[in-house]
Design a protein around this motif. Sequence first.
Motif, PDB file in Angstrom:
ATOM      1  N   LEU A 400       1.176  -0.955   0.149  1.00 44.15           N
ATOM      2  CA  LEU A 400       0.049   0.043   0.142  1.00 44.15           C
ATOM      3  C   LEU A 400       0.962   1.469   1.018  1.00 44.15           C
ATOM      4  O   LEU A 400       1.991   0.781   1.367  1.00 44.15           O
ATOM      5  CB  LEU A 400      -1.244  -0.528   1.201  1.00 44.15           C
ATOM      6  CG  LEU A 400      -1.837  -0.993   1.075  1.00 44.15           C
ATOM      7  CD1 LEU A 400      -1.888  -1.071   2.720  1.00 44.15           C
ATOM      8  CD2 LEU A 400      -2.988  -1.353   0.743  1.00 44.15           C
ATOM      9  N   ILE A 401       0.581   2.405  -0.844  1.00 48.05           N
ATOM     10  CA  ILE A 401       1.176   3.014  -1.262  1.00 48.05           C
ATOM     11  C   ILE A 401       1.286   4.583  -0.570  1.00 48.05           C
ATOM     12  O   ILE A 401      -0.461   4.929  -1.308  1.00 48.05           O
ATOM     13  CB  ILE A 401       2.374   3.336  -2.354  1.00 48.05           C
ATOM     14  CG1 ILE A 401       3.128   2.588  -2.641  1.00 48.05           C
ATOM     15  CG2 ILE A 401       2.900   4.683  -2.608  1.00 48.05           C
ATOM     16  CD1 ILE A 401       3.511   3.036  -4.381  1.00 48.05           C
ATOM     17  N   CYS A 402       1.416   4.951   0.633  1.00 47.87           N
ATOM     18  CA  CYS A 402       0.824   6.746   0.837  1.00 47.87           C
ATOM     19  C   CYS A 402      -0.776   6.191   2.017  1.00 47.87           C
ATOM     20  O   CYS A 402      -0.518   5.255   2.399  1.00 47.87           O
ATOM     21  CB  CYS A 402       0.704   7.929  -0.114  1.00 47.87           C
ATOM     22  SG  CYS A 402       0.669   9.126   0.713  1.00 47.87           S
ATOM     23  N   TYR A 403      -1.729   6.736   1.232  1.00 49.19           N
ATOM     24  CA  TYR A 403      -3.109   6.744   1.212  1.00 49.19           C
ATOM     25  C   TYR A 403      -3.783   5.868   1.179  1.00 49.19           C
ATOM     26  O   TYR A 403      -5.255   5.688   1.783  1.00 49.19           O
ATOM     27  CB  TYR A 403      -3.545   8.100   1.657  1.00 49.19           C
ATOM     28  CG  TYR A 403      -4.748   8.568   0.769  1.00 49.19           C
ATOM     29  CD1 TYR A 403      -4.035   8.082  -0.893  1.00 49.19           C
ATOM     30  CD2 TYR A 403      -5.878   9.696   0.687  1.00 49.19           C
ATOM     31  CE1 TYR A 403      -4.649   8.734  -1.893  1.00 49.19           C
ATOM     32  CE2 TYR A 403      -6.632  10.006  -0.519  1.00 49.19           C
ATOM     33  CZ  TYR A 403      -6.242   9.360  -1.433  1.00 49.19           C
ATOM     34  OH  TYR A 403      -7.028  10.011  -2.730  1.00 49.19           O
ATOM     35  N   GLU A 404      -3.266   5.048   0.309  1.00 50.13           N
ATOM     36  CA  GLU A 404      -3.682   3.698  -0.236  1.00 50.13           C
ATOM     37  C   GLU A 404      -4.342   2.912   0.949  1.00 50.13           C
ATOM     38  O   GLU A 404      -5.284   1.862   1.424  1.00 50.13           O
ATOM     39  CB  GLU A 404      -3.347   2.403  -0.622  1.00 50.13           C
ATOM     40  CG  GLU A 404      -3.393   3.552  -1.889  1.00 50.13           C
ATOM     41  CD  GLU A 404      -2.411   2.071  -2.930  1.00 50.13           C
ATOM     42  OE1 GLU A 404      -2.818   2.145  -4.225  1.00 50.13           O
ATOM     43  OE2 GLU A 404      -1.597   1.754  -2.760  1.00 50.13           O
ATOM     44  N   VAL A 405      -3.705   3.090   2.603  1.00 52.51           N
ATOM     45  CA  VAL A 405      -3.823   2.567   4.188  1.00 52.51           C
ATOM     46  C   VAL A 405      -5.536   3.255   4.945  1.00 52.51           C
ATOM     47  O   VAL A 405      -5.849   1.966   5.036  1.00 52.51           O
ATOM     48  CB  VAL A 405      -2.676   2.462   4.845  1.00 52.51           C
ATOM     49  CG1 VAL A 405      -2.443   3.624   5.539  1.00 52.51           C
ATOM     50  CG2 VAL A 405      -2.824   1.863   5.568  1.00 52.51           C
ATOM     51  N   ILE A 406      -5.520   4.302   3.836  1.00 53.09           N
ATOM     52  CA  ILE A 406      -6.818   4.696   4.457  1.00 53.09           C
ATOM     53  C   ILE A 406      -8.326   3.968   4.242  1.00 53.09           C
ATOM     54  O   ILE A 406      -9.151   4.480   4.783  1.00 53.09           O
ATOM     55  CB  ILE A 406      -6.795   6.729   4.073  1.00 53.09           C
ATOM     56  CG1 ILE A 406      -7.148   6.706   3.001  1.00 53.09           C
ATOM     57  CG2 ILE A 406      -5.288   7.079   4.726  1.00 53.09           C
ATOM     58  CD1 ILE A 406      -7.995   8.400   2.847  1.00 53.09           C
ATOM     59  N   PHE A 407      -8.230   3.128   3.358  1.00 49.99           N
ATOM     60  CA  PHE A 407      -9.186   3.229   3.096  1.00 49.99           C
ATOM     61  C   PHE A 407      -9.620   2.092   4.116  1.00 49.99           C
ATOM     62  O   PHE A 407      -9.088   0.338   3.041  1.00 49.99           O
ATOM     63  CB  PHE A 407      -9.477   2.677   1.508  1.00 49.99           C
ATOM     64  CG  PHE A 407      -9.431   4.314   0.956  1.00 49.99           C
ATOM     65  CD1 PHE A 407     -10.240   5.180   0.225  1.00 49.99           C
ATOM     66  CD2 PHE A 407      -8.122   4.910   0.268  1.00 49.99           C
ATOM     67  CE1 PHE A 407     -10.647   6.320   0.084  1.00 49.99           C
ATOM     68  CE2 PHE A 407      -7.719   5.813  -0.127  1.00 49.99           C
ATOM     69  CZ  PHE A 407      -9.034   7.076  -0.144  1.00 49.99           C
ATOM     70  N   PRO A 408     -10.797   1.773   4.583  1.00 49.57           N
ATOM     71  CA  PRO A 408     -11.117   0.346   5.481  1.00 49.57           C
ATOM     72  C   PRO A 408     -11.689  -0.515   3.907  1.00 49.57           C
ATOM     73  O   PRO A 408     -13.226  -0.049   3.293  1.00 49.57           O
ATOM     74  CB  PRO A 408     -12.355   0.542   5.710  1.00 49.57           C
ATOM     75  CG  PRO A 408     -12.153   2.356   6.471  1.00 49.57           C
ATOM     76  CD  PRO A 408     -11.842   2.654   4.626  1.00 49.57           C
TER      77      PRO A 408
END
Length: 529
Positions: A400-408
């Motif tokens: 996961l790159i950058c804010y891809e991790v914020i999406f549940p």
Amino acid sequence: MPDHAAPAGASRRSATTAGRLRTRIAALTGWRRHAAAIALGAVAALAMPPFCAAPLLLVAFPGLLFLLDGAERGRAAFAIGWSFGFGFFVAGLYWIAWALTVDLARFFWLIPFAVAGLPALLGIFTGLALWLLHGLRLQGVSRVLAFAVLWTLAEYLRGHILTGFPWNLIGYSWVGWIPVLQSVAWIGIYGLSALTVAAMAMPAAIGRRGGGVATALGLLLFAGLSVAGWLRLQDATTATVEGVRLRLVQPATSQADKWNPDLWPQIFQQHLALSARPATQPVTHIIWPETSVPYFLSRDAHAREAIARVVPDDGLVIAGAPRIVESGGPVQYFNSLAAIDGAGAVVGTYDKFHLVPFGEYVPFRSVLPIDKITSGTTDFSAGPGPRTLELPGLPPVSPLICYEVIFPGEVTAEGEDAVRPAWLLNLTNDAWYGQTAGPHQHFAIARTRAVEEGLPLVRAATTGISGVVDAYGRVTARLGLGEQGVLDADLPVALAEPTLYARFGDRGLWLLLALFSVAAIGLRRLGRA
């Protein structure tokens, strides 16, 4: 509606006090009303990381509903909700404007839009929630339950409409309260938001029939979640993956320097030097942050050879690097991850699929006469989506790159043929946001994904916060914001079985919202609102 059944003793005094407070707040008009709503929204923002002051929501949400009592028309209710959302997002997202100071001469004129424009747009979601709530004409416990449903739906829409921006969901107020955070393994972050809003807004029903009891039940609910989470943690393993020892490189490079092509060789050498530092235990894999390599590795054999020299025996360097595709049509650029082995070969790649609007591409480019704020004038292309990457010497990983991790629910590959990863790898560059709340919020959100999925998470950030988080959200190793250095750590194991949330996604959320809705309707019909 019957809403003033008189309690006795302390309960009577509590109801009287609540009634007086409600009357005084509801009587506010004009600019005072909107200033109060903005201030309450800012108070709610303090519940978010890095403060995680969840009890402040016991002030913010009841105050918001008291203000709603003074709204005679729907448009007034919308304005109250919008003002609350504006205060919440200005206080919680102020750090976005910091990114524009990296190239102040070009983007100074955008700062007001970042500071106030984005919160103004996001405030529409909270405004609509309050408008709908006003239209339902509910009181007491029924209204609080309906408020929890509508607020959560507003958060869900905010997280999905257009590209989505599910940042600072109310459930994140519990990241600092790790036993309560365990509940996202069952109902996800949106479900935790719904429970939080219902419990924290319930004091607004005190003085209405059943309000005191409902408030006590809401607080008991979170006491129960704390106990359930604590029990879950008692059985939590501390085991790590045998034969894997990671080194996270955090160069602490400022964003202004990262943008300077004259400094690229120096920054690249800094990554190499940090990677080559002696280790107390043998390192098997080295991880660099997002865009840590400023060169196209497919074109630059010298860069690959330099990286190969610091690759551990039979290991890899995993680095963020731009990728270019020049064959078969127009040239495409990707924000990518590359895994390089000891021979200098790229043995695995991943392309970011959830791109940042205005940072990596300009939406409606044919209409908007502006450039993206990152270097270069060409937009990045989006990758195909989440995938499980098989790399030598490592368990299967979901990059996961950058804010891809914020999406549940969007951090692992789906489908019958998808391989479940054993860990999440987040490469990011939070240097854009300096010493602000942004990187702390980003790290907290990433921790939540680990609990939801039952997977450990490894995070390498340019300026921090880098760290290793186990499948229960516990931080096992960490390099703080602004620190330069390396972090050597073992990789925690994944849970043996996927969590309920990993298996069923947001179905638990929809069930919870349905229960709240049925309860609100039932209480109204029974005359208990």
